[in-house]
Write a protein that holds these residues in place. Structure first.
Motif, PDB file in Angstrom:
ATOM      1  N   GLY A 251      -7.930   5.102   5.974  1.00 13.26           N
ATOM      2  CA  GLY A 251      -8.180   4.491   7.409  1.00 13.26           C
ATOM      3  C   GLY A 251      -8.865   3.294   7.469  1.00 13.26           C
ATOM      4  N   GLY A 252      -9.051   2.769   6.332  1.00  7.39           N
ATOM      5  CA  GLY A 252     -10.011   1.195   6.372  1.00  7.39           C
ATOM      6  C   GLY A 252      -8.692   0.279   6.427  1.00  7.39           C
TER       7      GLY A 252
ATOM      8  N   PRO B 162     -15.684   2.037 -10.279  1.00  3.78           N
ATOM      9  CA  PRO B 162     -14.802   3.065  -9.500  1.00  3.78           C
ATOM     10  C   PRO B 162     -13.497   3.339 -10.505  1.00  3.78           C
ATOM     11  CG  PRO B 162     -14.704   0.857  -8.393  1.00  3.78           C
ATOM     12  CD  PRO B 162     -16.034   0.946  -9.535  1.00  3.78           C
ATOM     13  N   PRO B 163     -12.876   4.457 -10.209  1.00  4.71           N
ATOM     14  CA  PRO B 163     -11.861   4.989 -10.880  1.00  4.71           C
ATOM     15  C   PRO B 163     -10.408   4.240 -10.474  1.00  4.71           C
ATOM     16  CG  PRO B 163     -12.255   6.541  -9.267  1.00  4.71           C
ATOM     17  CD  PRO B 163     -13.332   5.623  -9.145  1.00  4.71           C
TER      18      PRO B 163
ATOM     19  N   GLY C 221     -13.098  -0.513   9.487  1.00  2.17           N
ATOM     20  CA  GLY C 221     -12.571   0.556   9.793  1.00  2.17           C
ATOM     21  C   GLY C 221     -13.183   1.732   9.163  1.00  2.17           C
ATOM     22  N   ALA C 222     -12.599   2.528   8.606  1.00  2.00           N
ATOM     23  CA  ALA C 222     -13.144   3.786   7.845  1.00  2.00           C
ATOM     24  C   ALA C 222     -13.960   3.399   6.749  1.00  2.00           C
ATOM     25  CB  ALA C 222     -12.221   4.644   7.733  1.00  2.00           C
ATOM     26  N   CYS C 223     -13.865   2.271   6.147  1.00  4.15           N
ATOM     27  CA  CYS C 223     -14.392   1.782   4.738  1.00  4.15           C
ATOM     28  C   CYS C 223     -16.086   1.908   5.150  1.00  4.15           C
ATOM     29  CB  CYS C 223     -14.090   0.412   4.424  1.00  4.15           C
ATOM     30  SG  CYS C 223     -12.549   0.389   3.663  1.00  4.15           S
TER      31      CYS C 223
ATOM     32  N   ASN D  85      -1.626  -3.539  -3.730  1.00  7.28           N
ATOM     33  CA  ASN D  85      -0.774  -2.722  -4.682  1.00  7.28           C
ATOM     34  C   ASN D  85      -1.789  -1.894  -5.727  1.00  7.28           C
ATOM     35  OD1 ASN D  85       1.681  -3.340  -4.064  1.00  7.28           O
ATOM     36  ND2 ASN D  85       1.441  -5.423  -4.919  1.00  7.28           N
ATOM     37  N   ASN D  86      -3.200  -2.326  -5.828  1.00  9.64           N
ATOM     38  CA  ASN D  86      -4.306  -1.993  -6.708  1.00  9.64           C
ATOM     39  C   ASN D  86      -5.277  -1.239  -6.277  1.00  9.64           C
ATOM     40  OD1 ASN D  86      -2.977  -3.104  -9.441  1.00  9.64           O
ATOM     41  ND2 ASN D  86      -2.978  -4.818  -7.891  1.00  9.64           N
ATOM     42  N   ILE D  87      -5.605  -1.338  -4.944  1.00 10.50           N
ATOM     43  CA  ILE D  87      -6.751  -0.730  -4.181  1.00 10.50           C
ATOM     44  C   ILE D  87      -5.996  -0.021  -3.114  1.00 10.50           C
ATOM     45  CG2 ILE D  87      -9.232  -0.667  -3.605  1.00 10.50           C
ATOM     46  CD1 ILE D  87      -9.561  -3.322  -5.391  1.00 10.50           C
ATOM     47  N   PRO D  88      -5.151   0.918  -3.149  1.00  8.87           N
ATOM     48  CA  PRO D  88      -4.546   1.243  -1.739  1.00  8.87           C
ATOM     49  C   PRO D  88      -5.372   2.185  -1.055  1.00  8.87           C
ATOM     50  CG  PRO D  88      -3.679   2.514  -3.612  1.00  8.87           C
ATOM     51  CD  PRO D  88      -4.638   1.195  -4.314  1.00  8.87           C
ATOM     52  N   GLN D  89      -6.538   2.662  -1.745  1.00  6.44           N
ATOM     53  CA  GLN D  89      -7.384   3.807  -1.343  1.00  6.44           C
ATOM     54  C   GLN D  89      -7.819   3.039   0.219  1.00  6.44           C
ATOM     55  OE1 GLN D  89      -7.480   2.628  -4.280  1.00  6.44           O
ATOM     56  NE2 GLN D  89      -7.420   4.427  -5.673  1.00  6.44           N
TER      57      GLN D  89
END
Length: 108
Positions: free
Chosen positions: A25-26, A106-107, A46-48, A16-20
């Motif tokens: 793709g991570g 981070p934002p 993954g992509a992270c 919920n809070n770090i959906p990025q």
């Protein structure tokens, strides 16, 4: 709180809070929960691994989970192994060591 409860809280918070993580793709997985110590280990992969803000994401997870979730006092963030391992782990390691990431928040 039980290990299952801490894992559920951690998974929910990250989704919920770090959906990025998943949007880009991570992925993340909860590798270990020590309810007595209040310690959680989160793996990202993954992509992270090839992402320029991966070190900031890892830092955000380490700092924000203990602040936001009762029962968690320490978070370890590691790279995933196996078939879902990071695609460029050496690049991520280099980025984690860069001074530029030391004080960046981070934002998300």
């Amino acid at each position: 709180m039980s290990a299952e409860g801490l894992e559920r809280q951690t998974r929910s918070y990250l989704s919920n809070n770090i959906p990025q993580i998943q949007e880009h793709g991570g992925f993340f997985e909860i590798q270990d929960v020590d309810e007595k110590a209040g310690e959680v280990t989160v793996a990202i992969g993954g992509a992270c691994s090839g992402c320029g803000i991966a070190p900031m994401t890892m830092k955000a997870i380490r700092h924000r989970l203990p602040e936001e979730l009762d029962g968690i006092s320490k978070v370890n963030v590691v790279r995933a192994g196996g078939p879902r391992a990071a695609v460029m782990p050496t690049k991520t390691e280099e980025m984690e060591e860069m001074d530029e990431y030391e004080d960046y928040s981070p934002p998300f």
